[in-house]
Design a protein around this motif. Sequence first.
Motif, PDB file in Angstrom:
ATOM      1  N   SER A  73       0.780  -1.250  -0.088  1.00 30.42           N
ATOM      2  CA  SER A  73       0.036   0.039  -0.094  1.00 30.42           C
ATOM      3  C   SER A  73       0.904   1.252  -0.059  1.00 30.42           C
ATOM      4  O   SER A  73       0.504   2.193  -0.538  1.00 30.42           O
ATOM      5  CB  SER A  73      -0.930   0.038   1.185  1.00 30.42           C
ATOM      6  OG  SER A  73      -1.974  -1.109   1.334  1.00 30.42           O
ATOM      7  N   ALA A  74       1.987   1.098   0.698  1.00 28.94           N
ATOM      8  CA  ALA A  74       2.916   2.392   0.729  1.00 28.94           C
ATOM      9  C   ALA A  74       4.106   2.410  -0.146  1.00 28.94           C
ATOM     10  O   ALA A  74       4.675   3.381  -0.345  1.00 28.94           O
ATOM     11  CB  ALA A  74       3.691   2.370   2.035  1.00 28.94           C
ATOM     12  N   MET A  75       4.114   1.346  -1.078  1.00 30.72           N
ATOM     13  CA  MET A  75       4.792   1.272  -2.197  1.00 30.72           C
ATOM     14  C   MET A  75       4.905   2.426  -3.074  1.00 30.72           C
ATOM     15  O   MET A  75       3.898   2.838  -3.820  1.00 30.72           O
ATOM     16  CB  MET A  75       4.707   0.031  -3.197  1.00 30.72           C
ATOM     17  CG  MET A  75       5.974  -0.016  -4.203  1.00 30.72           C
ATOM     18  SD  MET A  75       5.816  -1.650  -5.054  1.00 30.72           S
ATOM     19  CE  MET A  75       6.590  -2.809  -3.991  1.00 30.72           C
ATOM     20  N   VAL A 100       2.081   3.965  -5.478  1.00 29.10           N
ATOM     21  CA  VAL A 100       1.558   3.375  -6.721  1.00 29.10           C
ATOM     22  C   VAL A 100       0.178   3.139  -6.771  1.00 29.10           C
ATOM     23  O   VAL A 100      -0.768   3.291  -7.481  1.00 29.10           O
ATOM     24  CB  VAL A 100       2.217   1.889  -6.893  1.00 29.10           C
ATOM     25  CG1 VAL A 100       1.578   1.195  -8.150  1.00 29.10           C
ATOM     26  CG2 VAL A 100       3.709   1.713  -7.010  1.00 29.10           C
ATOM     27  N   LYS A 101      -0.402   2.829  -5.466  1.00 29.36           N
ATOM     28  CA  LYS A 101      -1.833   2.661  -5.330  1.00 29.36           C
ATOM     29  C   LYS A 101      -2.668   4.132  -5.439  1.00 29.36           C
ATOM     30  O   LYS A 101      -3.967   4.198  -5.684  1.00 29.36           O
ATOM     31  CB  LYS A 101      -2.190   2.105  -4.042  1.00 29.36           C
ATOM     32  CG  LYS A 101      -1.988   0.621  -3.756  1.00 29.36           C
ATOM     33  CD  LYS A 101      -2.774   0.055  -2.579  1.00 29.36           C
ATOM     34  CE  LYS A 101      -2.622  -1.583  -2.843  1.00 29.36           C
ATOM     35  NZ  LYS A 101      -3.427  -2.126  -1.658  1.00 29.36           N
ATOM     36  N   GLY A 102      -1.793   5.092  -5.449  1.00 28.06           N
ATOM     37  CA  GLY A 102      -2.595   6.557  -5.385  1.00 28.06           C
ATOM     38  C   GLY A 102      -2.649   6.993  -6.739  1.00 28.06           C
ATOM     39  O   GLY A 102      -3.277   7.973  -7.003  1.00 28.06           O
ATOM     40  N   LYS A 161      -0.115  -8.204  -8.107  1.00 29.36           N
ATOM     41  CA  LYS A 161      -1.352  -7.757  -6.878  1.00 29.36           C
ATOM     42  C   LYS A 161      -0.888  -6.671  -5.921  1.00 29.36           C
ATOM     43  O   LYS A 161      -1.317  -6.695  -4.950  1.00 29.36           O
ATOM     44  CB  LYS A 161      -1.932  -9.081  -6.177  1.00 29.36           C
ATOM     45  CG  LYS A 161      -2.474  -9.960  -6.980  1.00 29.36           C
ATOM     46  CD  LYS A 161      -2.899 -11.493  -6.087  1.00 29.36           C
ATOM     47  CE  LYS A 161      -4.060 -12.244  -7.017  1.00 29.36           C
ATOM     48  NZ  LYS A 161      -3.336 -12.619  -8.375  1.00 29.36           N
ATOM     49  N   ILE A 162       0.145  -5.933  -6.592  1.00 27.70           N
ATOM     50  CA  ILE A 162       0.349  -4.726  -5.884  1.00 27.70           C
ATOM     51  C   ILE A 162      -0.760  -3.709  -5.913  1.00 27.70           C
ATOM     52  O   ILE A 162      -0.950  -2.915  -5.135  1.00 27.70           O
ATOM     53  CB  ILE A 162       1.751  -4.340  -6.306  1.00 27.70           C
ATOM     54  CG1 ILE A 162       2.643  -5.229  -6.097  1.00 27.70           C
ATOM     55  CG2 ILE A 162       2.085  -2.673  -5.727  1.00 27.70           C
ATOM     56  CD1 ILE A 162       4.117  -4.838  -6.751  1.00 27.70           C
TER      57      ILE A 162
END
Length: 410
Positions: A96-98, A143-145, A201-202
């Motif tokens: 989540s923080a990557m 990345v998730k953002g 699945k990141i």
Amino acid sequence: MPKLTKKVVDAAAADPARKLMVWDGELRGFGLRVTPAGVKSYVVAYRTAEGRQREFTIGKHGSPWTCDQARDRAREVLRAVADGVDPLAEKSAARSAMTVAQLADLYLAEGPAEKPNKKPRSWETDGALLKAHVRPLLGSRTVKGLTRADIGRFQMDVAEGKSARKTEAKRGRRRVIGGKGVAARATATLKAMLSFATSRKIIADNPSSGVQLLKQEKVERFLSEKEVAKLAEVITGLEDETIIAPAYAGIFRMLMLTGCRVGEMESLQWDWIDAERGLIRFPDSKTGAKVTPLPSPAAEILTLFPRRVGDPYVFPGTRGRWGRISALPKAWDEVRAAAGMPELRLHDLRHSFASFAVADGASLYLVGKVLGHKQASTTEIYAHLRDDPLKAVADATAQRIAAAMRGKRA
């Protein structure tokens, strides 16, 4: 249950109806998961301090995960569980923080194993684009953002030159520029990296899906016969004046006479040349292994470069530390400046070879074969050259009709 070994893993067959688990007889919780599609991955099953059953995926069988390496990793996971840590929750939080920069590191390190047919030079290009454009503009973002709008904005920012700057390179300082072409290539690399993140699945969905790449206007340059004569004269003159090395002059002439790519001539080796049959057998190229004709004028050029003991390369004394001809671009700059053709690229010599072939009546199919094109569409850029004979017929016919219209006989 037997101990998991390579032999056991290789023998594990997929069940089309369900997921198959093969547990290790030595380390409790360590196992192999085989999907109905046949994908084999090492896993660790454990219970959290709250009693929740978890399955931690170590990685796919194969490089870098062998049985022994996966077993060592399983032991680390189980030790963490014994200390009250939930490794799966930690892994999820880390993902989540990557950041995009961290993803780039992971992509370049582990991506080649997932795409073994992608050439090393292509991975080098990906790395350069990520370093020059993606990291400066998006590297600190999670990345998730990322959103689709972010990807579209990134492409426009690169095109407008917002990532342009001077950098230190292997051959001195280099200017990183913008433009539509660079922006499209950088965005395509970013899209591929985000697709990798999705497969790992990141992230659940690829935010770059639907983002269209900018189209760059391709300006193909074809030499005329007079320009070919001028260029040949300049190359000889600069060689005689020792402004460019004989090896560079030889490469330029070979490019004009064979239609080969610059990299193919840079790395040309004697063992690839079949002089008897008039062929060059490239073990690798942009489109894979290929055989290209060696015309007799090009073969004559090669006679000027005698083979040297212990040196497999045709063109001597010019190869850099990384296997590239380090001063070739500078030598070409000298040639095109002296010829009064500052816009002429080395790759245009390949275009010109094809243009002469098509103008002489060669089919696009045969021209594509000589150039080593895999896709017929690649050769279509020369299609308009076939119209020259038709234009001559049309012009002659129109002249006769025009004369008749004026009441004159042709």
